[in-house]
Design an enzyme around this catalytic site. Structure first.
Site, short mmCIF file in Angstrom:
data_model
loop_
_atom_site.label_atom_id
_atom_site.label_comp_id
_atom_site.label_asym_id
_atom_site.label_seq_id
_atom_site.Cartn_x
_atom_site.Cartn_y
_atom_site.Cartn_z
N SER A 31 -5.34 19.36 7.62
CA SER A 31 -5.42 18.16 6.76
C SER A 31 -5.64 18.54 5.31
O SER A 31 -5.87 17.68 4.47
CB SER A 31 -6.54 17.24 7.24
OG SER A 31 -7.78 17.90 7.20
N ASN B 134 -18.44 17.45 11.17
CA ASN B 134 -18.39 16.04 11.58
C ASN B 134 -19.23 15.15 10.66
O ASN B 134 -18.81 14.05 10.31
CB ASN B 134 -18.87 15.88 13.03
CG ASN B 134 -17.94 16.59 13.98
OD1 ASN B 134 -16.90 17.08 13.57
ND2 ASN B 134 -18.31 16.64 15.26
N HIS C 118 3.04 -28.01 0.57
CA HIS C 118 4.30 -27.82 1.30
C HIS C 118 5.45 -27.54 0.33
O HIS C 118 6.61 -27.82 0.65
CB HIS C 118 4.65 -29.05 2.16
CG HIS C 118 3.53 -29.50 3.03
ND1 HIS C 118 3.39 -29.11 4.34
CD2 HIS C 118 2.46 -30.30 2.77
CE1 HIS C 118 2.29 -29.65 4.85
NE2 HIS C 118 1.71 -30.37 3.92
N SER D 39 20.89 -6.63 -13.06
CA SER D 39 21.71 -6.40 -11.88
C SER D 39 22.84 -5.44 -12.26
O SER D 39 23.29 -5.44 -13.40
CB SER D 39 22.29 -7.74 -11.41
OG SER D 39 23.53 -7.56 -10.77
N LYS E 283 21.91 -11.47 -15.03
CA LYS E 283 20.67 -11.52 -14.26
C LYS E 283 19.47 -10.87 -14.93
O LYS E 283 19.57 -9.84 -15.58
CB LYS E 283 20.85 -10.82 -12.89
CG LYS E 283 21.77 -11.51 -11.92
CD LYS E 283 21.27 -12.89 -11.46
CE LYS E 283 20.10 -12.85 -10.52
NZ LYS E 283 20.42 -12.26 -9.22
N ASN F 49 15.97 -10.13 -13.09
CA ASN F 49 15.31 -10.31 -11.79
C ASN F 49 13.81 -9.98 -11.84
O ASN F 49 13.41 -9.03 -12.50
CB ASN F 49 15.98 -9.42 -10.74
CG ASN F 49 17.41 -9.85 -10.47
OD1 ASN F 49 17.72 -11.03 -10.51
ND2 ASN F 49 18.28 -8.88 -10.22
N GLU G 237 8.35 -8.72 -6.99
CA GLU G 237 8.78 -8.45 -5.61
C GLU G 237 8.14 -7.15 -5.11
O GLU G 237 7.75 -7.04 -3.95
CB GLU G 237 10.31 -8.37 -5.55
CG GLU G 237 10.94 -9.74 -5.78
CD GLU G 237 12.42 -9.68 -6.15
OE1 GLU G 237 13.05 -8.63 -5.94
OE2 GLU G 237 12.94 -10.69 -6.68
N TYR H 11 -16.91 12.73 17.75
CA TYR H 11 -15.75 13.11 16.92
C TYR H 11 -14.54 13.51 17.77
O TYR H 11 -14.67 14.25 18.75
CB TYR H 11 -16.10 14.27 15.98
CG TYR H 11 -14.89 14.66 15.14
CD1 TYR H 11 -14.57 13.95 13.99
CD2 TYR H 11 -14.02 15.66 15.56
CE1 TYR H 11 -13.43 14.25 13.26
CE2 TYR H 11 -12.88 15.97 14.83
CZ TYR H 11 -12.58 15.26 13.69
OH TYR H 11 -11.45 15.54 12.97
N GLN I 77 -8.99 12.21 12.12
CA GLN I 77 -8.60 12.89 10.88
C GLN I 77 -7.63 12.08 10.01
O GLN I 77 -7.62 12.20 8.79
CB GLN I 77 -7.98 14.25 11.22
CG GLN I 77 -7.55 15.05 10.01
CD GLN I 77 -7.18 16.48 10.37
OE1 GLN I 77 -8.05 17.31 10.49
NE2 GLN I 77 -5.91 16.73 10.57
N LYS J 7 -8.21 9.60 6.47
CA LYS J 7 -8.14 9.86 5.03
C LYS J 7 -6.78 9.54 4.43
O LYS J 7 -6.69 8.92 3.37
CB LYS J 7 -8.55 11.31 4.74
CG LYS J 7 -10.03 11.39 4.59
CD LYS J 7 -10.75 12.58 5.11
CE LYS J 7 -10.29 13.30 6.31
NZ LYS J 7 -10.89 12.80 7.57
N1 ARG Z 1 -10.52 17.79 8.95
C1 ARG Z 1 -11.37 17.14 9.89
C2 ARG Z 1 -11.25 15.62 9.73
O1 ARG Z 1 -10.93 15.20 8.68
C3 ARG Z 1 -12.79 17.51 9.64
C4 ARG Z 1 -13.68 17.31 10.82
C5 ARG Z 1 -13.43 18.42 11.77
N2 ARG Z 1 -14.34 18.39 12.86
C6 ARG Z 1 -14.04 18.97 14.00
N3 ARG Z 1 -14.93 18.87 14.94
N4 ARG Z 1 -12.90 19.55 14.20
O2 ARG Z 1 -11.45 14.86 10.62
#
Ligand code: ARG
Length: 463
Positions: free
Chosen positions: A29, A116, A162, A283, A289, A291, A296, A323, A328, A331
């Site tokens: 990640s 965690n 309405h 356009s 046009k 727009n 939008e 966990y 993950q 994020k």
């Molecule tokens: N990159 C992991 C996440 O965002 C961090 C937590 C990892 N924890 C684990 N027990 N593998 O969730």
């Protein structure tokens, strides 16, 4: 993964085969959560300060670690940090770099914590900051809306239900209705702070720790209000992510509603507002046009923000507590929604500063569709001792008459009106005046000019 002397990942001492390349590539990640580097380093510094205060690590090691972490922060902010996808996530990448910089003493940093609790600590701090940034942008929109409202208290337009003309209303009153929504959005983000202010740091992997840590200390130093109460719940909990994504969704829904409203008002059929050339596009085939693409765009983005909320709800559904890797993805969803929402808020503010009401057309349309019929019914109740239902029927008969004669209500003569209700006198004619109609709605929250003025003053003081 962080490699030790035998070139294995830190957690890999018992795992004999190297991780699948594919899983390493897709399962990491780092390129998403590197956004958390500042929060991660701040959390780690407070963590080691606490470990030292509690006599768990020495003064020398604490200082060495803090020196290394500060150096890493500078490297990252100056784009001098070598990100390497092999090191899974931002937490592992920073720890790996710390080993390079200060050697094996870096190993003390992870005493009495786990990724965690580390990751949610970082994440909560990040979400708190972003909520503030969102609120700053909402603040700007509210300010712009108040400015336009102030100039348009007496700009009369049709109020719709309405999408049919209902009753005349002040354009400022419409704008102030969005001010209410955006104020509620701000409050919603602020309300989330109650849960965001619970500090996860120190619950470790899921059970807490046997080290004599001081969670109140890290709570205070990291700007939280109190430590979380249950270690298992803490590492499982992503309610604060849902609250945030829900708040983003509602805010974005408000943006989408005002956008749709402005698109309709800008259409050639309605022609109630003009958009400056700054916020329209042309356009490729129709040279005439202009727009409302910007609006939008704003209306459409709500779809992807809702998507993040639904994704997170689905990830959490049925997930056992503590966990799991599933978590993950939280994020990416939050970062994407935040970026989208902040762009939308900024753009909406620009749009608001680039619209102008077509006052003549607004007034003209406000007088179409018998919009003062309710005023007439109210007049009959007040002046000719009728029940509202009786007055409603008399008024309907007058509307029918006007329709038959192809007249607006204010074009009917007193003699024509008297054919339906003999008791009527010339005095009734004033109820068909649009300005009188708007200004008569003096009940709290109504569209009377005085009410709007007071609300604008109140909000100007508040913001
Ligand atoms: N990159 C992991 C996440 O965002 C961090 C937590 C990892 N924890 C684990 N027990 N593998 O969730």
């Amino acid at each position: 993964m962080i490699k030790n002397k035998n070139n294995r990942a830190i957690w890999n001492t018992r795992i004999t085969k190297s991780t699948s390349n594919l899983f390493q590539k897709v399962g990491g990640s780092l390129y998403v959560d590197k956004k958390l580097y500042k929060e991660d380093i701040a959390g780690s510094i407070v963590h080691v300060e606490m470990l030292f205060k509690q006599k768990i690590i020495s003064f020398k090691i604490k200082n060495k670690i803090i020196y290394g972490l500060n150096k890493i922060e500078k490297e990252i902010s100056k784009n001098k940090f070598q990100f390497n996808k092999n090191f899974e996530d931002i937490h592992m990448s920073i720890e790996k770099r710390l080993v390079d910089l200060i050697g094996s003493d870096a190993g003390y940093i992870h005493t009495a914590r786990s990724r965690n609790d580390q990751v949610i600590t970082d994440f909560k701090i990040w979400i708190k900051k972003s909520s503030n940034e969102i609120n700053d942008n909402l603040h700007k929109i509210i300010k712009s809306s108040l400015k336009i409202a102030e100039k348009n208290i007496k700009t009369i337009m049709p109020g719709f239900t309405h999408l049919k003309n209902a009753q005349p209303v002040s354009f400022a009153h419409y704008l102030m209705s969005y001010v209410e929504m955006f104020m509620r959005d701000k409050r919603r983000f602020n309300n989330n702070l109650v849960n965001l202010n619970e500090n996860p740091l120190g619950v470790s992997a899921l059970t807490g720790t046997s080290f004599n840590i001081d969670r109140n200390y890290t709570t205070k130093k990291l700007g939280f209000k109190n430590p979380t109460n249950n270690s298992i719940d803490t590492v499982s909990d992503r309610d604060f992510v849902l609250d945030y994504l829900y708040s983003c969704s509602v805010c974005s829904m408000h943006i989408s509603r005002i956008s749709e409203e402005l698109i309709i008002w800008n259409s050639d059929a309605f022609n109630l507002i003009k958009l400056s050339d700054k916020i329209v596009t042309g356009s490729s085939i129709m040279p005439q046009k202009k727009n409302p693409d910007s609006l939008e765009y704003l209306r459409g983005k709500t779809g992807s923000i809702y998507g993040s909320l639904f994704s997170m709800l689905t990830i959490l559904k049925g997930l056992p507590i503590s966990y799991f890797k599933d978590l993950q993805d939280d994020k990416e969803l939050v970062f994407k929604s935040t970026e989208t929402l902040i762009n939308c808020l900024k753009l909406l503010n620009e749009v608001l500063n680039n619209i102008s009401p077509n006052k003549k057309r607004m007034l003209e349309l406000a007088n179409m569709g018998y919009t003062t019929a309710t005023d007439l019914a109210d007049y009959l109740v007040k002046n000719h001792s009728m029940s509202f239902r009786e007055a409603y029927q008399k008024t309907a008969a007058i509307v029918n008459l006007a329709e038959k004669k192809k007249k607006k209500l204010n074009e009917l003569t007193i003699d024509e009106l008297k054919k339906v209700e003999t008791k009527l006198t010339n005095e009734v004619l004033r109820v068909f005046d649009l300005k009188n109609s708007v200004n008569s709605k003096k009940s709290y929250g109504g569209t009377a000019f005085e009410n709007i003025k007071k609300m604008i003053i109140k909000y100007k003081k508040q913001i």
